[in-house]
Design a protein around this motif. Structure first.
Motif, mmCIF file in Angstrom:
data_model
loop_
_atom_site.group_PDB
_atom_site.id
_atom_site.type_symbol
_atom_site.label_atom_id
_atom_site.label_comp_id
_atom_site.label_asym_id
_atom_site.label_seq_id
_atom_site.Cartn_x
_atom_site.Cartn_y
_atom_site.Cartn_z
ATOM 1 N N ALA A 127 0.833 -1.205 0.000
ATOM 2 C CA ALA A 127 0.000 0.000 0.000
ATOM 3 C C ALA A 127 0.865 1.252 0.000
ATOM 4 C CB ALA A 127 -0.914 0.000 1.215
ATOM 5 N N HIS A 128 1.922 1.205 0.766
ATOM 6 C CA HIS A 128 2.814 2.353 0.836
ATOM 7 C C HIS A 128 3.412 2.670 -0.533
ATOM 8 C CE1 HIS A 128 6.005 4.987 2.347
ATOM 9 N NE2 HIS A 128 6.770 4.368 1.469
ATOM 10 N N ARG B 127 2.512 1.768 -3.444
ATOM 11 C CA ARG B 127 1.499 2.209 -4.384
ATOM 12 C C ARG B 127 1.099 3.654 -4.120
ATOM 13 N NH1 ARG B 127 -4.528 0.024 -5.380
ATOM 14 N NH2 ARG B 127 -5.082 2.231 -5.185
ATOM 15 N N GLY B 128 0.886 3.979 -2.844
ATOM 16 C CA GLY B 128 0.495 5.340 -2.501
ATOM 17 C C GLY B 128 1.532 6.346 -2.964
#
Lengths: 227, 227, 227, 227
Positions: free
Chosen positions: A170-171, A173-174
């Motif tokens: 998630a990191h 990607r963010g």
DNA sequence: GATGAATGAGGCTTCATTCAT
DNA sequence: GATGAATGAAGCCTCATTCAT
């Protein structure tokens, strides 16, 4: 019989050809602006034939997503199979993800878009499953590496591979989404403010920050975190 | 004269009423499925009137985004103005963002969607600017807090407030998007695998990991990082 | 194979059916007031189908113009193929044009309107070409007759067939437009003033005036010009 | 009282201002594409005010036509008042018409368009009358000159001034419309075919052909007709 | 007299999808 | 299996005109 097999092979081949055409159109126009007409034309097939292989435009979109998943999965698998120390493997994966973003920009953007719940609701159950699975495989690679790292004492025992694979995924990607957004937005205000930011380095730094936090005291000794 | 002022006020008020109606429809149907007819009906105005105030459906969508920005900005500002130690302030902001995600779920999703480049290309230059600015204000709050923390010795001197505000923002968004996605996807496979994951905690943990990496040795002594 | 041919024929037939419906509506309502809905209904087809055969309302309008061209062309060709002396042929063509105006009043009016440059700019390049060509064929008939008359000594040697075909064509059209206008305008003033004018005769007289001017001295002997 | 007069004058002045704005827009966009909004903006008036002075967009369009009529009328009157021989006067008028076409191209095109019966039906009775009258005045000038020429033996006694004024008017208009059309149509085919045609000369020649036919034997001696 | 916000009917056009061949 | 003609539902947006201020 070989006949059935051949038929099956041909069918798969035809499906691939359709995706070849579809992805070009989706890359270019996005889901909403893409038309089945254009895809059919590019695939040199009739519109009706498209529906023989895919239930809807949305399903076709997700099929392209799946292909993107395969590409990313392969990149992750290679990154995790170099035989290097586990701490390096996670870095490799991070690099692979970034390379994917750069090389397969269009797929990356489609990934983000594909999570739109309006879209999901229009995709067939079957395709949604297929896609979810291919997505999970990717996460599986990360998990396995973290698990391995835990076992060899690189990562703290309290680290949960599942959770941390989520967080890392998630990191990254963010951060890449942010980078992508800043680069594509034509706002001079932002651009000027960011002129000194080296986004490639920032991506690496930020990922390293997370990895650092996962390391055992021992492992930290060999890990130089630069901010 | 008061007349001109009143007119101006009424105009603004009307714009707000339109956004009131629009956001309900967009929340419910998404951009693609929302119709100007429905928005007009909900606003108890004629469709033509909508176009008197907003140039297009896309512009109206972005106007709703702007309102979301205002809400989030206010939450960030309050989170940063408690007078607590700077290390707490960043946590507060993280919490505020998470609270925003939970309370204003629909805005949050719209934020992600609004970065779609197809959409951006359909929004008027003017509205794009307005929205970009309101977005930047939010980042500004985070930057300011980090700057403050650098000055009081909480964060390492080599920390760049601009860069770290990007990283924190992107990280939080990435994690919340993931959470949102997992929760909304009807894939039993994923759900089962995640049944034991406490996403609220995971969000906090992951954010803490980043913050931890930014701390000076001194500050780390008072910071307990739980994974 | 016959299959492809049949398909082709059916396609042409369908296009004709659409024009059948369109011309009724255009005759009745004019371009601006005509609606694709009404045309579709009259053609007993869906609106979408109309767009399968014609790119836009304007293109459809021009397709009707083309049909009018065909009709007029045929009339001109017949008028020019009676085997009579060339001086009579030009008169025949003049009569044919006048007959066209009377019998195909609506087409005649559309011809004038179709030259509107706003309209032209909305017609597809392709259709514009098609229409221009069909228009030129008509002029070609006139030119050929004049050429023939030059060769047999009816018209003066210095007469340019191209130029004179332009002049005759423009003249006749101008006169018929005027007649049409006077008849349709509900101005009593004009009507009263014109009550004694025999427009049919006037058309013939005026055309004869031009022809007369083109004749050789020899030919004039056999030509009685009445004013 | 002077007050009422002044008011009247101001009203007329305002009407002129509106036409100033309207004609620019109509020249540029044509009737269909012109909007009352744009006209109002150009006139620096509110849309409502436009309707205070003109009943509809169509009426406004015809008001512009009227202005064009005035301009042409003045040109005709000047052409007919040089004191030259009557045979020259008719030529002068023909030249004036051609000059009008060249200098006031946009008015000329509007003239043609204004005869469209769909348009006429949307114009107020009042405006239609006004416009018809201004149009008739122009014809009146031509008639008067022909009458004069009849009386001084230039034109044959059987020439009807009313009829011949119609014919000359219609002829000139027809030829100029053709020229205008050929020049504006982007069809290379036509353009190439016409590359050698000198349209200015053609206009004069063709008009002379008509005049020639009207002359008495006596007058013809002094008139050299070139084809 | 001037304004300009509001209307609302309705137009053109697009496309995903189907189905007879 | 492949085709592609036909559908038809909707969508966005425009704009002449009115009317309360």
């Amino acid at each position: 019989m070989g006949t059935a097999e051949r038929k099956e092979r041909e069918k798969l081949h035809r499906k691939e050809e359709i995706i070849d055409a579809a992805e070009k159109v989706f890359f270019d126009k996005g889901l909403a602006m893409a038309t089945m007409d254009e895809i059919a034309e590019r695939a040199e097939l009739s519109k009706g034939t498209l529906y023989l292989y895919y239930k809807s435009k949305e399903d076709l979109y997700m099929a392209v997503i799946c292909r993107g998943h395969q590409i990313l999965l392969k990149m992750f698998q290679q990154a995790a199979a170099t035989g290097e120390p586990t701490i390096k493997l996670l870095q490799n994966i991070g690099e692979a993800y970034f390379a994917f973003y750069k090389r397969h920009h269009d797929y990356f953007r489609m990934f983000s878009f594909s999570e739109n719940s309006q879209l999901q609701s229009q995709v067939s159950e079957e395709m949604r499953m297929t896609c979810a699975e291919s997505g999970q495989c990717i996460g599986g690679v990360v998990q396995a590496v973290i698990q391995q790292g835990k076992e060899d004492g690189t990562y703290r025992p309290e680290v949960s591979p599942l959770e941390m694979s989520f967080v890392l995924w998630a990191h990254c990607r963010g951060v890449m989404e942010l980078i992508d957004h800043i680069k594509s937005v034509p706002s001079d205000g932002i651009k000027r403010a960011c002129s000194e930011v080296d986004f490639d380095k920032l991506y690496r730094k930020s990922t390293a920050m997370l990895v650092y936090a996962m390391l055992t005291e021992e492992a930290r000794k060999n890990f130089k975190l630069e901010l």
